[in-house]
Scaffold this motif. Structure first.
Motif, PDB file in Angstrom:
ATOM      1  N   ILE A 315       0.812  -1.224   0.000  1.00 29.43           N
ATOM      2  CA  ILE A 315       0.000   0.000   0.000  1.00 29.43           C
ATOM      3  C   ILE A 315       0.844   1.273   0.000  1.00 29.43           C
ATOM      4  N   PHE A 316       2.143   1.151   0.333  1.00 33.71           N
ATOM      5  CA  PHE A 316       2.987   2.341   0.324  1.00 33.71           C
ATOM      6  C   PHE A 316       3.660   2.556  -1.033  1.00 33.71           C
ATOM      7  N   ASN A 317       3.364   1.693  -1.990  1.00 32.05           N
ATOM      8  CA  ASN A 317       3.886   1.883  -3.347  1.00 32.05           C
ATOM      9  C   ASN A 317       3.037   2.908  -4.081  1.00 32.05           C
ATOM     10  N   ILE A 318       3.664   3.698  -4.914  1.00 28.46           N
ATOM     11  CA  ILE A 318       2.949   4.747  -5.628  1.00 28.46           C
ATOM     12  C   ILE A 318       1.909   4.154  -6.577  1.00 28.46           C
ATOM     13  N   PHE A 319       0.749   4.781  -6.633  1.00 34.76           N
ATOM     14  CA  PHE A 319      -0.380   4.428  -7.492  1.00 34.76           C
ATOM     15  C   PHE A 319      -1.135   3.176  -7.053  1.00 34.76           C
ATOM     16  N   VAL A 320      -0.731   2.560  -5.932  1.00 34.08           N
ATOM     17  CA  VAL A 320      -1.452   1.369  -5.482  1.00 34.08           C
ATOM     18  C   VAL A 320      -2.794   1.796  -4.896  1.00 34.08           C
ATOM     19  N   ARG A 321      -3.859   1.205  -5.415  1.00 34.22           N
ATOM     20  CA  ARG A 321      -5.210   1.492  -4.945  1.00 34.22           C
ATOM     21  C   ARG A 321      -5.896   0.174  -4.633  1.00 34.22           C
ATOM     22  N   LEU A 322      -6.592   0.111  -3.496  1.00 34.13           N
ATOM     23  CA  LEU A 322      -7.295  -1.110  -3.116  1.00 34.13           C
ATOM     24  C   LEU A 322      -8.779  -1.025  -3.437  1.00 34.13           C
ATOM     25  N   HIS A 323      -9.235   0.157  -3.881  1.00 37.40           N
ATOM     26  CA  HIS A 323     -10.655   0.354  -4.163  1.00 37.40           C
ATOM     27  C   HIS A 323     -10.806   1.157  -5.448  1.00 37.40           C
ATOM     28  N   SER A 324     -11.986   1.087  -6.033  1.00 38.10           N
ATOM     29  CA  SER A 324     -12.247   1.807  -7.272  1.00 38.10           C
ATOM     30  C   SER A 324     -12.282   3.312  -7.022  1.00 38.10           C
ATOM     31  N   GLY A 330      -9.162   9.349  -5.440  1.00 37.71           N
ATOM     32  CA  GLY A 330      -7.789   9.598  -5.027  1.00 37.71           C
ATOM     33  C   GLY A 330      -6.810   9.148  -6.086  1.00 37.71           C
ATOM     34  N   SER A 331      -5.562   9.579  -5.946  1.00 40.74           N
ATOM     35  CA  SER A 331      -4.548   9.268  -6.960  1.00 40.74           C
ATOM     36  C   SER A 331      -3.665   8.088  -6.585  1.00 40.74           C
ATOM     37  N   GLY A 332      -3.706   7.638  -5.321  1.00 37.00           N
ATOM     38  CA  GLY A 332      -2.855   6.534  -4.908  1.00 37.00           C
ATOM     39  C   GLY A 332      -1.418   6.957  -4.654  1.00 37.00           C
ATOM     40  N   ILE A 333      -1.216   8.247  -4.373  1.00 35.95           N
ATOM     41  CA  ILE A 333       0.140   8.756  -4.190  1.00 35.95           C
ATOM     42  C   ILE A 333       0.400   9.175  -2.737  1.00 35.95           C
ATOM     43  N   GLY A 334      -0.667   9.420  -1.972  1.00 37.30           N
ATOM     44  CA  GLY A 334      -0.535   9.969  -0.619  1.00 37.30           C
ATOM     45  C   GLY A 334       0.345   9.151   0.307  1.00 37.30           C
ATOM     46  N   LEU A 335       0.105   7.849   0.406  1.00 36.37           N
ATOM     47  CA  LEU A 335       0.894   7.018   1.324  1.00 36.37           C
ATOM     48  C   LEU A 335       2.335   6.872   0.853  1.00 36.37           C
ATOM     49  N   ALA A 336       2.518   6.767  -0.462  1.00 35.24           N
ATOM     50  CA  ALA A 336       3.876   6.646  -1.006  1.00 35.24           C
ATOM     51  C   ALA A 336       4.691   7.895  -0.679  1.00 35.24           C
ATOM     52  N   SER A 337       4.086   9.063  -0.872  1.00 37.07           N
ATOM     53  CA  SER A 337       4.808  10.304  -0.591  1.00 37.07           C
ATOM     54  C   SER A 337       5.039  10.478   0.903  1.00 37.07           C
ATOM     55  N   SER A 338       4.080  10.053   1.727  1.00 36.99           N
ATOM     56  CA  SER A 338       4.245  10.159   3.179  1.00 36.99           C
ATOM     57  C   SER A 338       5.405   9.303   3.659  1.00 36.99           C
ATOM     58  N   LYS A 339       5.475   8.095   3.158  1.00 46.38           N
ATOM     59  CA  LYS A 339       6.568   7.192   3.543  1.00 46.38           C
ATOM     60  C   LYS A 339       7.921   7.772   3.127  1.00 46.38           C
ATOM     61  N   LYS A 340       7.947   8.376   1.947  1.00 44.77           N
ATOM     62  CA  LYS A 340       9.186   8.961   1.453  1.00 44.77           C
ATOM     63  C   LYS A 340       9.627  10.128   2.344  1.00 44.77           C
ATOM     64  N   GLU A 348      10.996   5.574   9.978  1.00 43.59           N
ATOM     65  CA  GLU A 348      10.347   4.458   9.294  1.00 43.59           C
ATOM     66  C   GLU A 348       8.838   4.648   9.365  1.00 43.59           C
ATOM     67  N   MET A 349       8.127   3.955   8.459  1.00 44.08           N
ATOM     68  CA  MET A 349       6.666   4.057   8.449  1.00 44.08           C
ATOM     69  C   MET A 349       6.071   2.689   8.162  1.00 44.08           C
ATOM     70  N   GLY A 350       4.941   2.377   8.805  1.00 44.07           N
ATOM     71  CA  GLY A 350       4.301   1.090   8.589  1.00 44.07           C
ATOM     72  C   GLY A 350       2.836   1.153   8.971  1.00 44.07           C
ATOM     73  N   VAL A 351       2.171  -0.011   8.914  1.00 41.73           N
ATOM     74  CA  VAL A 351       0.749  -0.074   9.212  1.00 41.73           C
ATOM     75  C   VAL A 351       0.431  -1.345   9.984  1.00 41.73           C
ATOM     76  N   LYS A 352      -0.534  -1.236  10.896  1.00 47.38           N
ATOM     77  CA  LYS A 352      -1.111  -2.391  11.580  1.00 47.38           C
ATOM     78  C   LYS A 352      -2.615  -2.331  11.322  1.00 47.38           C
TER      79      LYS A 352
END
Length: 368
Positions: A315-324, A330-340, A348-352
């Protein structure tokens, strides 16, 4: 014992000449007797060993350098028995905790062809070179990582930009067909779809631009008030919070060391997602900071739809979307940019999370 002919033999008549030679040598060298007392040193010895330039003659080597490691003492004992030992790179941890890197060589000198008079030590301080090497190694590692990310980035860009382009192209053809039949209602619908596709594509392009520029400059770090960032986010998302009847809570938020703009972006992304991916009648978002010895551990927890564990790694990869896009825009960029951003801060960044059980996005920030 090693063949003395391969080592240094010092005839008495040449000792005065040798002393002058040693003192003016452009390298760091010290001559010690068999009790490890100084006989003579080169002038460069003081520079390379960071010793105060004083008269060392007659002084015990271990008194002059009290934090000398045991392994070097063992080297001296071996050389006093005839060995010739050298090391191209050695780490010297000083008593004050500082680290030095040295290249050295120790060999015996002889009073006669069979009697060892003491040892000669050559030393070269290579700490600055090692610092440069480590920086270069770090830069190369970062470059290799960037190259890998760039390949993935290019592939994802091509895929995600193709989709809205294809939609726009297809509906333009449909509009052309409907124009001939004067079916204005369908034309209006098709134009709305084209506009939505263009809007999404513009968001993608802007997101790509923002993401590509991240990491090009060093974060402008300062001591910032994290609670102030959350209060600003509360104002920014006030309308959405009211619409969804949501609760935004926080406690024990410290001052952290980081870039105000970039960390604001991270918190806004996480709060926005916590609001978006939440179908509860009373969405709740809680932000907590825990102090560790060397860093702060921060978490943003919600009671939303959750994320299946099989997607945690992607989910932290750019453009990855789990929903339509229609269900959750959304663009699927928010989490990727946040992690960067967090990684550029040295954290470090992660999810539970698990499906239907909410999510906790966490990240760390080193202390100053």
């Amino acid at each position: 014992m090693q063949n003395p002919s391969k080592d240094i033999v010092i005839p008495k008549e040449n000792q005065d000449i040798l002393k002058v030679f040693v003192q003016t040598m452009p390298t760091a060298v010290a001559m010690l007797d068999d009790q490890l007392r100084y006989i003579i040193t080169s002038n460069q010895w003081f520079t390379e060993t960071n010793l105060e330039k004083t008269d060392l003659v007659g002084k015990f080597h271990y008194d002059v350098v009290p934090d000398i490691p045991e392994r070097w003492k063992e080297t001296h004992r071996r050389c006093l028995k005839g060995e010739h030992i050298k090391c191209e790179e050695d780490v010297f941890i000083r008593s004050d905790g500082s680290t030095e890197y040295l290249r050295w060589e120790v060999l015996p000198w002889y009073k006669t062809s069979t009697v060892i008079g003491g040892i000669i030590i050559y030393a070269e301080h290579i700490t600055e070179r090692k610092i440069v090497e480590k920086k270069m190694e770090k830069m190369l590692t970062k470059l290799r990582k960037s190259n890998t990310e760039l390949k993935q980035f290019a592939h994802m860009c091509a895929h995600d930009l193709t989709e809205p382009l294809r939609t726009i192209t297809n509906y333009i053809h449909l509009v052309e067909e409907k124009v001939q039949t004067d079916d204005l209602q369908d034309i209006h619908n098709y134009l709305n779809i084209i506009r939505d596709g263009a809007t999404y594509m513009r968001a993608l392009v802007q997101g790509i631009l923002n993401y590509s520029q991240m990491g090009l400059y060093k974060p402008n770090k300062a001591l910032i008030n994290l609670e102030k960032i959350i209060k600003n986010a509360q104002i920014t998302f006030a309308k959405k919070i009211k619409e969804k009847n949501a609760i935004l809570e926080w406690e024990n938020l410290p001052e952290v060391y980081g870039d105000m703009t970039l960390l604001t972006q991270v918190m806004h992304n996480l709060i926005s997602n916590a609001l978006k991916f939440n179908t509860n009648e009373r969405p709740t978002i809680k932000i907590i900071a825990e102090e560790q010895e060397d860093f702060w551990h921060l978490s943003v927890t919600d009671n939303g739809i959750g994320i299946d564990k099989k997607y945690h790694a992607t989910i932290f990869n750019i453009f990855v979307r789990l929903h339509s896009k229609s269900k959750y825009p959304g663009s699927g960029i928010g989490l990727a940019s946040s992690k960067k951003v967090i990684e550029d801060h040295g954290g470090e960044m992660g999810v539970k999370s698990s499906l239907n059980n909410g999510s906790t996005f966490w990240f760390t920030l080193p202390k100053k």
